[in-house]
Scaffold this motif. Structure first.
Motif, PDB file in Angstrom:
ATOM      1  N   GLN A  87      -2.011  11.992  -3.014  1.00  0.00           N
ATOM      2  CA  GLN A  87      -1.119  13.073  -2.489  1.00  0.00           C
ATOM      3  C   GLN A  87      -0.484  14.055  -2.779  1.00  0.00           C
ATOM      4  OE1 GLN A  87       2.119  11.356  -0.423  1.00  0.00           O
ATOM      5  NE2 GLN A  87       0.946  11.882   2.031  1.00  0.00           N
ATOM      6  N   SER A 131      -3.033  22.949  -3.578  1.00  0.00           N
ATOM      7  CA  SER A 131      -2.666  23.798  -2.407  1.00  0.00           C
ATOM      8  C   SER A 131      -1.383  25.472  -2.459  1.00  0.00           C
ATOM      9  CB  SER A 131      -2.316  23.091  -1.057  1.00  0.00           C
ATOM     10  OG  SER A 131      -1.657  24.218  -0.470  1.00  0.00           O
ATOM     11  N   LEU A 185      -3.373  22.136   5.198  1.00  0.00           N
ATOM     12  CA  LEU A 185      -2.503  22.222   3.725  1.00  0.00           C
ATOM     13  C   LEU A 185      -2.130  23.375   3.693  1.00  0.00           C
ATOM     14  CD1 LEU A 185      -0.748  20.225   2.302  1.00  0.00           C
ATOM     15  CD2 LEU A 185      -2.700  19.665   0.696  1.00  0.00           C
ATOM     16  N   TYR A 201      -1.578   6.310  -5.248  1.00  0.00           N
ATOM     17  CA  TYR A 201      -1.766   6.700  -3.984  1.00  0.00           C
ATOM     18  C   TYR A 201      -1.319   8.097  -3.793  1.00  0.00           C
ATOM     19  CZ  TYR A 201      -4.951   4.677  -1.210  1.00  0.00           C
ATOM     20  OH  TYR A 201      -6.367   3.487  -0.731  1.00  0.00           O
ATOM     21  N   LEU A 202       0.304   7.814  -4.272  1.00  0.00           N
ATOM     22  CA  LEU A 202       1.506   8.907  -3.854  1.00  0.00           C
ATOM     23  C   LEU A 202       0.778   9.697  -4.731  1.00  0.00           C
ATOM     24  CD1 LEU A 202       4.589   9.621  -3.204  1.00  0.00           C
ATOM     25  CD2 LEU A 202       4.707   8.948  -5.381  1.00  0.00           C
ATOM     26  N   PHE A 219      -7.089  19.947   4.388  1.00  0.00           N
ATOM     27  CA  PHE A 219      -7.339  20.918   3.447  1.00  0.00           C
ATOM     28  C   PHE A 219      -6.379  22.228   3.920  1.00  0.00           C
ATOM     29  CE2 PHE A 219      -7.222  23.642  -0.079  1.00  0.00           C
ATOM     30  CZ  PHE A 219      -6.561  23.295  -1.089  1.00  0.00           C
ATOM     31  N   LYS A 239       2.789  16.911   3.796  1.00  0.00           N
ATOM     32  CA  LYS A 239       2.659  15.366   3.165  1.00  0.00           C
ATOM     33  C   LYS A 239       1.605  14.800   4.453  1.00  0.00           C
ATOM     34  CE  LYS A 239       4.253  14.736  -0.843  1.00  0.00           C
ATOM     35  NZ  LYS A 239       5.727  14.084  -0.994  1.00  0.00           N
ATOM     36  N   VAL A 240       1.574  14.852   5.919  1.00  0.00           N
ATOM     37  CA  VAL A 240       0.718  13.762   6.393  1.00  0.00           C
ATOM     38  C   VAL A 240      -1.247  15.469   6.450  1.00  0.00           C
ATOM     39  CG1 VAL A 240       0.601  14.065   8.869  1.00  0.00           C
ATOM     40  CG2 VAL A 240       2.534  13.481   8.194  1.00  0.00           C
ATOM     41  N   VAL A 257      -6.007  14.886   3.834  1.00  0.00           N
ATOM     42  CA  VAL A 257      -7.445  14.966   2.706  1.00  0.00           C
ATOM     43  C   VAL A 257      -7.496  13.396   2.547  1.00  0.00           C
ATOM     44  CG1 VAL A 257      -7.310  16.413   1.042  1.00  0.00           C
ATOM     45  CG2 VAL A 257      -5.979  17.375   3.127  1.00  0.00           C
ATOM     46  N   LEU A 258      -6.643  12.872   1.891  1.00  0.00           N
ATOM     47  CA  LEU A 258      -6.921  11.605   1.518  1.00  0.00           C
ATOM     48  C   LEU A 258      -8.104  10.556   2.499  1.00  0.00           C
ATOM     49  CD1 LEU A 258      -3.591  10.900  -0.705  1.00  0.00           C
ATOM     50  CD2 LEU A 258      -5.607  11.711  -1.924  1.00  0.00           C
ATOM     51  N   MET A 314     -11.381  11.869   2.060  1.00  0.00           N
ATOM     52  CA  MET A 314     -11.829  11.360   1.021  1.00  0.00           C
ATOM     53  C   MET A 314     -12.551  10.200   1.442  1.00  0.00           C
ATOM     54  SD  MET A 314     -10.059  13.953  -1.635  1.00  0.00           S
ATOM     55  CE  MET A 314     -10.952  14.137  -2.823  1.00  0.00           C
ATOM     56  N   MET A 354       0.829  -1.605   0.128  1.00  0.00           N
ATOM     57  CA  MET A 354      -0.326   0.150   0.094  1.00  0.00           C
ATOM     58  C   MET A 354       0.918   1.879   0.024  1.00  0.00           C
ATOM     59  SD  MET A 354      -2.978  -0.406   0.362  1.00  0.00           S
ATOM     60  CE  MET A 354      -3.982   0.515   0.771  1.00  0.00           C
ATOM     61  N   LEU A 355       1.998   1.184   0.561  1.00  0.00           N
ATOM     62  CA  LEU A 355       2.731   2.239   0.720  1.00  0.00           C
ATOM     63  C   LEU A 355       3.491   2.996  -0.092  1.00  0.00           C
ATOM     64  CD1 LEU A 355       4.760   1.525   4.524  1.00  0.00           C
ATOM     65  CD2 LEU A 355       2.825   3.926   3.390  1.00  0.00           C
ATOM     66  N   LEU A 356       3.601   1.904  -1.157  1.00  0.00           N
ATOM     67  CA  LEU A 356       4.521   1.925  -2.640  1.00  0.00           C
ATOM     68  C   LEU A 356       3.222   2.396  -3.163  1.00  0.00           C
ATOM     69  CD1 LEU A 356       7.787  -0.289  -1.499  1.00  0.00           C
ATOM     70  CD2 LEU A 356       7.334   2.148  -1.598  1.00  0.00           C
ATOM     71  N   MET A 399      -1.455   4.830   1.721  1.00  0.00           N
ATOM     72  CA  MET A 399      -1.125   6.328   2.508  1.00  0.00           C
ATOM     73  C   MET A 399       0.639   6.250   2.029  1.00  0.00           C
ATOM     74  SD  MET A 399      -2.948   8.379   3.066  1.00  0.00           S
ATOM     75  CE  MET A 399      -4.394   7.667   2.775  1.00  0.00           C
ATOM     76  N   ALA A 400       1.665   7.121   1.406  1.00  0.00           N
ATOM     77  CA  ALA A 400       2.084   7.373   0.943  1.00  0.00           C
ATOM     78  C   ALA A 400       3.233   7.566   2.081  1.00  0.00           C
ATOM     79  CB  ALA A 400       2.692   8.097   0.081  1.00  0.00           C
ATOM     80  N   ALA A 411      -1.741  16.294   3.527  1.00  0.00           N
ATOM     81  CA  ALA A 411      -1.942  15.818   2.424  1.00  0.00           C
ATOM     82  C   ALA A 411      -2.941  14.486   2.371  1.00  0.00           C
ATOM     83  CB  ALA A 411      -0.782  15.744   1.427  1.00  0.00           C
ATOM     84  N   SER A 412      -2.090  13.573   3.594  1.00  0.00           N
ATOM     85  CA  SER A 412      -2.645  12.208   3.387  1.00  0.00           C
ATOM     86  C   SER A 412      -4.088  12.394   4.639  1.00  0.00           C
ATOM     87  CB  SER A 412      -1.416  11.152   4.823  1.00  0.00           C
ATOM     88  OG  SER A 412      -0.159  11.797   3.905  1.00  0.00           O
ATOM     89  N   TRP A 414      -2.785  17.384  -4.133  1.00  0.00           N
ATOM     90  CA  TRP A 414      -3.401  17.997  -3.233  1.00  0.00           C
ATOM     91  C   TRP A 414      -2.353  18.838  -2.661  1.00  0.00           C
ATOM     92  CZ3 TRP A 414      -8.477  18.269  -2.827  1.00  0.00           C
ATOM     93  CH2 TRP A 414      -9.209  17.902  -3.311  1.00  0.00           C
ATOM     94  N   LEU A 415      -1.077  18.725  -2.684  1.00  0.00           N
ATOM     95  CA  LEU A 415      -0.559  19.694  -2.498  1.00  0.00           C
ATOM     96  C   LEU A 415      -0.271  20.734  -3.558  1.00  0.00           C
ATOM     97  CD1 LEU A 415       2.974  17.421  -0.845  1.00  0.00           C
ATOM     98  CD2 LEU A 415       1.642  19.262   0.029  1.00  0.00           C
TER      99      LEU A 415
END
Lengths: 164, 248
Positions: free
Chosen positions: A13, A20, B215, A9-10, B212, B188-189, B194-195, B198, A3-5, B1-2, B191-192, A16-17
């Motif tokens: 993420q 913003s 963020l 998902y990446l 958000f 990054k946290v 937010v995900l 959702m 899941m992490l990789l 989550m990344a 942003a996570s 959203w950055l």
């Protein structure tokens, strides 16, 4: 760990950055940038105004310098004129004095000559008188008779004329 | 989550080393540093290319930034630091641009790596020692014994001064790197979060608005921190150089 990789998902993420970040950029663009450009333009205007003022001041100073130089030249010319005038006056005065002195001297010389002549005449007159007297006395002795002074004078004159 | 720490991993772009026979490879960190250096060189040269007496916006901006560093150096080092201003300015621009480049999503923040900041901090540290020794000779070590301190106190003070002197490059480097790292982890946290919201079912997913907002707030904060930390790094560089130049 799978899941992490997970790439999906990446990406979300980061998405959203991005949202913003873009929102921040938009706000910056709308509110901060105008303020910034205003400051920068104000600075440019300030520098331009300063330069203009400096240029104006320079021309003013140059004009002032020219005026002063002109005034200096006029003053120098005036001073030279004054000196020339003073010299001329002094020369005139000196010439006048010399002339006066010469006139005085010649007058004095004339007076002296006149007084010499008078003295000469007086001396001559006295001599004449003396000669007349001597003639009278001499004739009295030689002729033994009196001779009137008129005749004696005539003789004396004749003798003196011969002397002359 | 990344993993929020994944963004800091230094990765070689290709497995072929730049210099054959070594393990020196072109990494993402190196690419960003080279890129920023090139960008700065062209940006600054382009900005002042006209050498206008009345500056345009870009030239005025560069002049004001230079003025900022110049004022800093003049206030802290004094007139003797005039020769160092270009170097300090280069350092300031390099760190600021690296910090700000790190704000672009998906970019790499080279200043979040202690190795990047440590190299700069150590350069400053050794510059201080070399300049100090060149300028003042052995008197430079008087730095550790402040004048007018009674002798018994010196026994405590001198070791303290020596420790605080040698600890400088570490604090100098860690302050910048830790600040950049912490900020980017927070980004990054959030942003996570937010995900995470959702991924919830129904109305609860609208709760994503809250993280958000957080963020966005942290993004603003991080831009400020990026500028501020670069300034602080430069300021401390000036303070340390002032020791070498002025010796108290």
């Amino acid at each position: 760990m799978e899941m992490l990789l997970n790439a999906e998902y990446l990406h979300t993420q980061t998405f959203w950055l991005v949202v913003s970040f873009v929102a921040l950029l938009a706000i910056m663009w709308k509110f901060v940038t105008p303020m910034l450009t205003e400051t920068l333009d104000a600075r440019a205007n300030q520098i331009r105004e300063d330069l203009d003022r400096a240029a104006n001041l320079k021309t003013e100073a140059e004009q002032m310098l020219q005026t002063y130089e002109k005034q200096l030249k006029t003053a120098q010319a005036e001073a030279a004129d004054l000196v020339a005038q003073a010299r001329k006056d002094a020369e005139d005065l000196a010439a006048k004095r010399t002339k006066e002195l010469e006139a005085e001297l010649s007058r004095k010389a004339e007076v002296a000559a006149k007084s010499i002549e008078q003295a000469q005449n007086r001396a001559m007159e006295e001599l004449r008188k003396e000669v007349v007297n001597l003639t009278v006395q001499a004739t009295e002795k030689v002729v033994g008779s009196m001779m009137d002074s008129k005749t004696a004078k005539k003789f004396a004159d004749e003798a003196l004329n011969e002397l002359n | 989550m990344a993993n929020p720490l994944e963004q800091f991993v230094v990765k070689p772009l290709s497995e072929t080393p730049i210099i054959p026979g070594t393990e020196i490879m072109l990494t993402n960190q190196a690419v960003w540093m080279f890129g920023v250096t090139l960008f700065l060189g062209f940006f600054l040269a382009f900005g002042v290319r006209k050498k206008a007496l009345v500056p345009g916006r870009l030239q005025a901006f560069i002049e004001m930034t230079y003025g900022l560093v110049e004022t800093l150096s003049k206030d802290i080092i004094g007139p003797k630091g005039k020769k160092m201003i270009p170097t300090i300015f280069a350092l300031y621009m390099f760190i600021t641009t690296l910090n700000l480049a790190g704000m672009i999503p998906g970019s790499y923040t080279a200043t979040s790596q202690i190795i990047t900041t440590a190299i700069m901090a150590l350069t400053v540290f050794f510059s201080v020692i070399i300049i100090g020794l060149l300028k003042h000779g052995l008197k430079f070590f008087g730095l550790f014994a402040p004048a007018g301190v009674p002798l018994p106190l010196l026994f405590i003070l001198v070791p303290l001064e020596i420790v605080s002197f040698f600890i400088r490059p570490f604090t100098h480097a860690v302050r910048l790197a830790a600040n950049m790292m912490a900020g980017h982890i927070a980004l990054k946290v959030f942003a996570s979060f937010v995900l995470g919201f959702m991924a919830m079912e129904g109305v609860a997913s609208f709760g994503a608005v809250l993280p958000f907002a957080g963020l966005f707030g942290i993004t603003v904060l991080e831009v400020v921190v990026a500028l501020l930390q670069a300034y602080i790094f430069t300021l401390l560089t000036c303070v340390y150089l002032s020791d070498a130049v002025n010796l108290h």
